[in-house]
Design a protein around this motif. Structure first.
Motif, PDB file in Angstrom:
ATOM      1  N   PHE A  21      10.799  -9.519  53.686  1.00 42.27           N
ATOM      2  CA  PHE A  21      10.385 -10.923  53.593  1.00 42.27           C
ATOM      3  C   PHE A  21       9.268 -11.219  54.588  1.00 42.27           C
ATOM      4  N   CYS A  22       9.404 -10.745  55.808  1.00 39.46           N
ATOM      5  CA  CYS A  22       8.393 -11.020  56.835  1.00 39.46           C
ATOM      6  C   CYS A  22       7.064 -10.341  56.508  1.00 39.46           C
ATOM      7  N   MET A  23       7.122  -9.136  55.960  1.00 33.11           N
ATOM      8  CA  MET A  23       5.880  -8.477  55.568  1.00 33.11           C
ATOM      9  C   MET A  23       5.186  -9.229  54.441  1.00 33.11           C
ATOM     10  N   LEU A  24       5.952  -9.740  53.494  1.00 32.32           N
ATOM     11  CA  LEU A  24       5.356 -10.517  52.403  1.00 32.32           C
ATOM     12  C   LEU A  24       4.740 -11.811  52.914  1.00 32.32           C
ATOM     13  N   VAL A  25       5.404 -12.471  53.852  1.00 24.08           N
ATOM     14  CA  VAL A  25       4.857 -13.702  54.424  1.00 24.08           C
ATOM     15  C   VAL A  25       3.561 -13.414  55.170  1.00 24.08           C
ATOM     16  N   GLY A  26       3.548 -12.344  55.963  1.00 21.33           N
ATOM     17  CA  GLY A  26       2.345 -11.983  56.699  1.00 21.33           C
ATOM     18  C   GLY A  26       1.190 -11.612  55.786  1.00 21.33           C
ATOM     19  N   ALA A  27       1.488 -10.853  54.739  1.00 23.71           N
ATOM     20  CA  ALA A  27       0.436 -10.463  53.795  1.00 23.71           C
ATOM     21  C   ALA A  27      -0.112 -11.677  53.054  1.00 23.71           C
ATOM     22  N   ALA A  28       0.770 -12.578  52.651  1.00 19.97           N
ATOM     23  CA  ALA A  28       0.321 -13.787  51.947  1.00 19.97           C
ATOM     24  C   ALA A  28      -0.525 -14.666  52.861  1.00 19.97           C
ATOM     25  N   GLY A  30      -2.335 -13.690  55.453  1.00 24.10           N
ATOM     26  CA  GLY A  30      -3.625 -13.029  55.632  1.00 24.10           C
ATOM     27  C   GLY A  30      -4.512 -13.143  54.412  1.00 24.10           C
ATOM     28  N   LEU A  31      -3.927 -13.009  53.237  1.00 22.23           N
ATOM     29  CA  LEU A  31      -4.697 -13.134  52.008  1.00 22.23           C
ATOM     30  C   LEU A  31      -5.217 -14.550  51.833  1.00 22.23           C
ATOM     31  N   LEU A  32      -4.374 -15.530  52.068  1.00 20.05           N
ATOM     32  CA  LEU A  32      -4.818 -16.915  51.944  1.00 20.05           C
ATOM     33  C   LEU A  32      -5.900 -17.265  52.963  1.00 20.05           C
ATOM     34  N   ALA A  33      -5.794 -16.709  54.160  1.00 19.75           N
ATOM     35  CA  ALA A  33      -6.824 -16.953  55.166  1.00 19.75           C
ATOM     36  C   ALA A  33      -8.144 -16.313  54.741  1.00 19.75           C
ATOM     37  N   ARG A  34      -8.058 -15.122  54.177  1.00 25.91           N
ATOM     38  CA  ARG A  34      -9.280 -14.433  53.733  1.00 25.91           C
ATOM     39  C   ARG A  34      -9.927 -15.181  52.563  1.00 25.91           C
ATOM     40  N   GLY A  47      -2.281 -13.402  59.684  1.00 25.33           N
ATOM     41  CA  GLY A  47      -1.180 -12.684  59.041  1.00 25.33           C
ATOM     42  C   GLY A  47      -0.179 -12.158  60.049  1.00 25.33           C
ATOM     43  N   THR A  48      -0.692 -11.657  61.166  1.00 20.11           N
ATOM     44  CA  THR A  48       0.183 -11.145  62.220  1.00 20.11           C
ATOM     45  C   THR A  48       1.014 -12.259  62.832  1.00 20.11           C
ATOM     46  N   LEU A  49       0.395 -13.407  63.063  1.00 20.92           N
ATOM     47  CA  LEU A  49       1.135 -14.538  63.624  1.00 20.92           C
ATOM     48  C   LEU A  49       2.181 -15.058  62.637  1.00 20.92           C
ATOM     49  N   GLY A  53       6.137 -15.031  63.478  1.00 19.79           N
ATOM     50  CA  GLY A  53       6.896 -16.287  63.393  1.00 19.79           C
ATOM     51  C   GLY A  53       8.047 -16.202  62.408  1.00 19.79           C
ATOM     52  N   SER A  54       7.796 -15.624  61.245  1.00 19.00           N
ATOM     53  CA  SER A  54       8.876 -15.514  60.263  1.00 19.00           C
ATOM     54  C   SER A  54       9.934 -14.512  60.717  1.00 19.00           C
ATOM     55  N   ALA A  55       9.527 -13.463  61.418  1.00 16.81           N
ATOM     56  CA  ALA A  55      10.514 -12.512  61.943  1.00 16.81           C
ATOM     57  C   ALA A  55      11.392 -13.164  62.994  1.00 16.81           C
ATOM     58  N   THR A  56      10.790 -13.951  63.865  1.00 21.31           N
ATOM     59  CA  THR A  56      11.562 -14.635  64.900  1.00 21.31           C
ATOM     60  C   THR A  56      12.572 -15.594  64.294  1.00 21.31           C
ATOM     61  N   LEU A  57      12.117 -16.422  63.363  1.00 21.92           N
ATOM     62  CA  LEU A  57      13.021 -17.385  62.734  1.00 21.92           C
ATOM     63  C   LEU A  57      14.097 -16.699  61.895  1.00 21.92           C
ATOM     64  N   SER A  58      13.728 -15.671  61.166  1.00 26.93           N
ATOM     65  CA  SER A  58      14.705 -14.972  60.324  1.00 26.93           C
ATOM     66  C   SER A  58      15.767 -14.272  61.158  1.00 26.93           C
ATOM     67  N   LEU A  59      15.352 -13.609  62.227  1.00 22.60           N
ATOM     68  CA  LEU A  59      16.326 -12.923  63.061  1.00 22.60           C
ATOM     69  C   LEU A  59      17.201 -13.892  63.835  1.00 22.60           C
ATOM     70  N   ALA A  60      16.647 -15.038  64.223  1.00 23.29           N
ATOM     71  CA  ALA A  60      17.471 -16.056  64.882  1.00 23.29           C
ATOM     72  C   ALA A  60      18.515 -16.607  63.910  1.00 23.29           C
ATOM     73  N   LEU A  61      18.112 -16.847  62.673  1.00 25.40           N
ATOM     74  CA  LEU A  61      19.056 -17.331  61.665  1.00 25.40           C
ATOM     75  C   LEU A  61      20.111 -16.276  61.360  1.00 25.40           C
ATOM     76  N   LEU A  62      19.690 -15.029  61.251  1.00 25.65           N
ATOM     77  CA  LEU A  62      20.636 -13.942  60.993  1.00 25.65           C
ATOM     78  C   LEU A  62      21.632 -13.799  62.131  1.00 25.65           C
ATOM     79  N   THR A  63      21.164 -13.925  63.364  1.00 26.69           N
ATOM     80  CA  THR A  63      22.061 -13.860  64.525  1.00 26.69           C
ATOM     81  C   THR A  63      23.059 -15.003  64.503  1.00 26.69           C
TER      82      THR A  63
END
Length: 69
Positions: A21-28, A30-34, A47-49, A53-63
């Protein structure tokens, strides 16, 4: 199978879904920015940011969910 191995397999599955999920969010992002006209470096940074951000929120929710169980 005992319950600890089932929990471990469930955790591994959830972590892989979160990573995908986080990779898809980052790729999307980056693509939208480009598409918006950003340079390659700026699009990569956005894309990296978004990935971080999505990794931080997802892992916090999972925890939170795993400690609630």
């Amino acid at each position: 199978m005992n319950t600890s191995s089932i929990h471990l397999m469930l955790l591994a599955l959830l972590l892989s879904v979160v990573a995908l999920f986080c990779m898809l969010v980052g790729a999307a992002a980056g693509l939208l920015a480009r598409i918006d006209g950003a340079t390659y470096a700026a699009a990569l940074l956005r894309g990296t940011l978004a990935f971080a951000g999505s990794a931080t929120l997802s892992l916090a929710l999972l925890t939170f969910v795993l400690t609630a169980l």
